[in-house]
Design a protein around this motif. Structure first.
Motif, PDB file in Angstrom:
ATOM      1  N   GLU A  51      -4.189  -9.797 -10.208  1.00 13.44           N
ATOM      2  CA  GLU A  51      -5.150 -10.714 -10.832  1.00 13.44           C
ATOM      3  C   GLU A  51      -5.734 -10.177 -12.136  1.00 13.44           C
ATOM      4  O   GLU A  51      -6.216 -10.932 -12.972  1.00 13.44           O
ATOM      5  N   PHE A  52      -5.675  -8.848 -12.328  1.00 14.94           N
ATOM      6  CA  PHE A  52      -6.240  -8.242 -13.535  1.00 14.94           C
ATOM      7  C   PHE A  52      -5.169  -7.767 -14.519  1.00 14.94           C
ATOM      8  O   PHE A  52      -5.484  -7.058 -15.474  1.00 14.94           O
ATOM      9  N   GLY A 123       2.152  -7.596  -6.528  1.00 11.60           N
ATOM     10  CA  GLY A 123       3.024  -8.613  -7.106  1.00 11.60           C
ATOM     11  C   GLY A 123       4.448  -8.507  -6.603  1.00 11.60           C
ATOM     12  O   GLY A 123       4.801  -7.566  -5.891  1.00 11.60           O
ATOM     13  N   PRO A 124       5.311  -9.468  -6.980  1.00 14.52           N
ATOM     14  CA  PRO A 124       4.965 -10.625  -7.815  1.00 14.52           C
ATOM     15  C   PRO A 124       4.434 -11.831  -7.043  1.00 14.52           C
ATOM     16  O   PRO A 124       3.963 -12.775  -7.639  1.00 14.52           O
ATOM     17  N   ARG A 129      -3.947  -8.309  -3.126  1.00 14.08           N
ATOM     18  CA  ARG A 129      -4.642  -7.054  -2.834  1.00 14.08           C
ATOM     19  C   ARG A 129      -4.065  -6.322  -1.631  1.00 14.08           C
ATOM     20  O   ARG A 129      -4.776  -5.693  -0.863  1.00 14.08           O
ATOM     21  N   GLN A 130      -2.754  -6.412  -1.498  1.00  9.79           N
ATOM     22  CA  GLN A 130      -2.024  -5.645  -0.488  1.00  9.79           C
ATOM     23  C   GLN A 130      -0.870  -4.940  -1.191  1.00  9.79           C
ATOM     24  O   GLN A 130       0.133  -5.554  -1.532  1.00  9.79           O
ATOM     25  N   ALA A 131      -1.038  -3.633  -1.429  1.00  3.51           N
ATOM     26  CA  ALA A 131      -0.023  -2.878  -2.159  1.00  3.51           C
ATOM     27  C   ALA A 131       1.292  -2.856  -1.386  1.00  3.51           C
ATOM     28  O   ALA A 131       1.316  -2.759  -0.157  1.00  3.51           O
ATOM     29  N   LYS A 132       2.377  -2.949  -2.139  1.00  3.11           N
ATOM     30  CA  LYS A 132       3.711  -2.883  -1.549  1.00  3.11           C
ATOM     31  C   LYS A 132       4.283  -1.475  -1.727  1.00  3.11           C
ATOM     32  O   LYS A 132       3.838  -0.715  -2.599  1.00  3.11           O
ATOM     33  N   PRO A 133       5.271  -1.107  -0.924  1.00  2.00           N
ATOM     34  CA  PRO A 133       5.763   0.280  -0.920  1.00  2.00           C
ATOM     35  C   PRO A 133       6.394   0.737  -2.227  1.00  2.00           C
ATOM     36  O   PRO A 133       6.509   1.942  -2.471  1.00  2.00           O
ATOM     37  N   GLY A 134       6.799  -0.199  -3.093  1.00  8.44           N
ATOM     38  CA  GLY A 134       7.542   0.168  -4.287  1.00  8.44           C
ATOM     39  C   GLY A 134       6.865   1.222  -5.138  1.00  8.44           C
ATOM     40  O   GLY A 134       7.518   2.148  -5.636  1.00  8.44           O
TER      41      GLY A 134
END
Length: 237
Positions: A51-52, A123-124, A129-134
């Protein structure tokens, strides 16, 4: 050759970004903090919420930045904007594992060469507000420092119907940015991936809240100064 619609959209949005970059005031610019981190590492990998993501393009312009960009029409538009401001884009395709892998590997090589990168961690397509493992895998393979951050705009348009509540600051508004200390990816992160992601989520949420609190405090302080100035003017009139 890119379609005319893509080129026109790019041109309009580049003008908008330039207007925002020239008019939005960044309070307590954290660039010195980041330079100190860079002296202790070869490169930096910024971790922010989607979002930012608008905030970084103009603020971090022409500083060897880079980002992953979805291979789509929207990606073509975004890549053109980023290239204009000195960023390098690496295309990924979420529906094609080989194309996705090529983009990520190119991104990792670029980071290893001493450049910085940015990842919208949720993203995408969310959830928000849930970080992905990448980001963990990219940081581990590239040796980059993860610098989580939060932001707050004093006045902004918020797209509430989007999955990420994307925000665009209004001209002449204020932006407060807060970056945390480097987030270390533990050697055994693959065995406890969700635990590490939960910690990164917590830190990034706290930084986002800190940015919001700073923004609100700054507004109250400015209002109080304005009231005192008015009273002083009346008393001396």
């Amino acid at each position: 050759m890119l379609p005319l619609l893509t080129l026109c959209t790019r041109g309009v949005l580049i003008a908008v970004y330039r207007l925002l970059g020239l008019s939005v005031r960044i309070i307590d610019d954290p660039i010195d903090q980041l330079r100190a981190h860079r002296r202790n590492a070869n490169n930096i990998l910024f971790g922010i919420w989607h979002e930012f993501s608008v905030v970084g393009i103009y603020w971090y312009r022409h500083r060897r930045g880079s980002a992953l960009v979805e291979d789509s029409w929207k990606g073509d538009v975004l890549a053109g904007i980023m290239n204009h401001f000195g960023f390098k884009d690496f295309r990924i395709n979420s529906n094609n594992s080989r194309a996705y892998g090529r983009g990520v590997l190119g991104f990792i090589r670029y980071l290893k060469d001493g450049h910085d990168g940015t990842i919208a961690m949720d993203g995408p397509n969310g959830p928000a507000r849930q970080a992905k493992p990448g980001i963990l895998h990219i940081a581990a393979k590239s040796g980059a420092l993860i610098i989580p951050g939060g932001a707050y705009f004093s006045h902004a348009i918020r797209f509430k119907k989007r999955w990420d509540n994307y925000q665009i600051p209004l001209p002449f508004s204020r932006c407060h940015m807060v970056f945390g200390e480097p987030f270390e990816v533990p050697p055994d992160f693959r065995e406890r991936e969700q635990e590490v992601l939960d910690e990164l989520n917590r830190i990034t949420d706290e930084l986002t809240e800190e940015a919001r609190q700073r923004g609100r405090a700054y507004s109250r302080s400015s209002a109080l100064i304005s009231v005192k100035s008015e009273r002083l003017e009346r008393a001396t009139a």
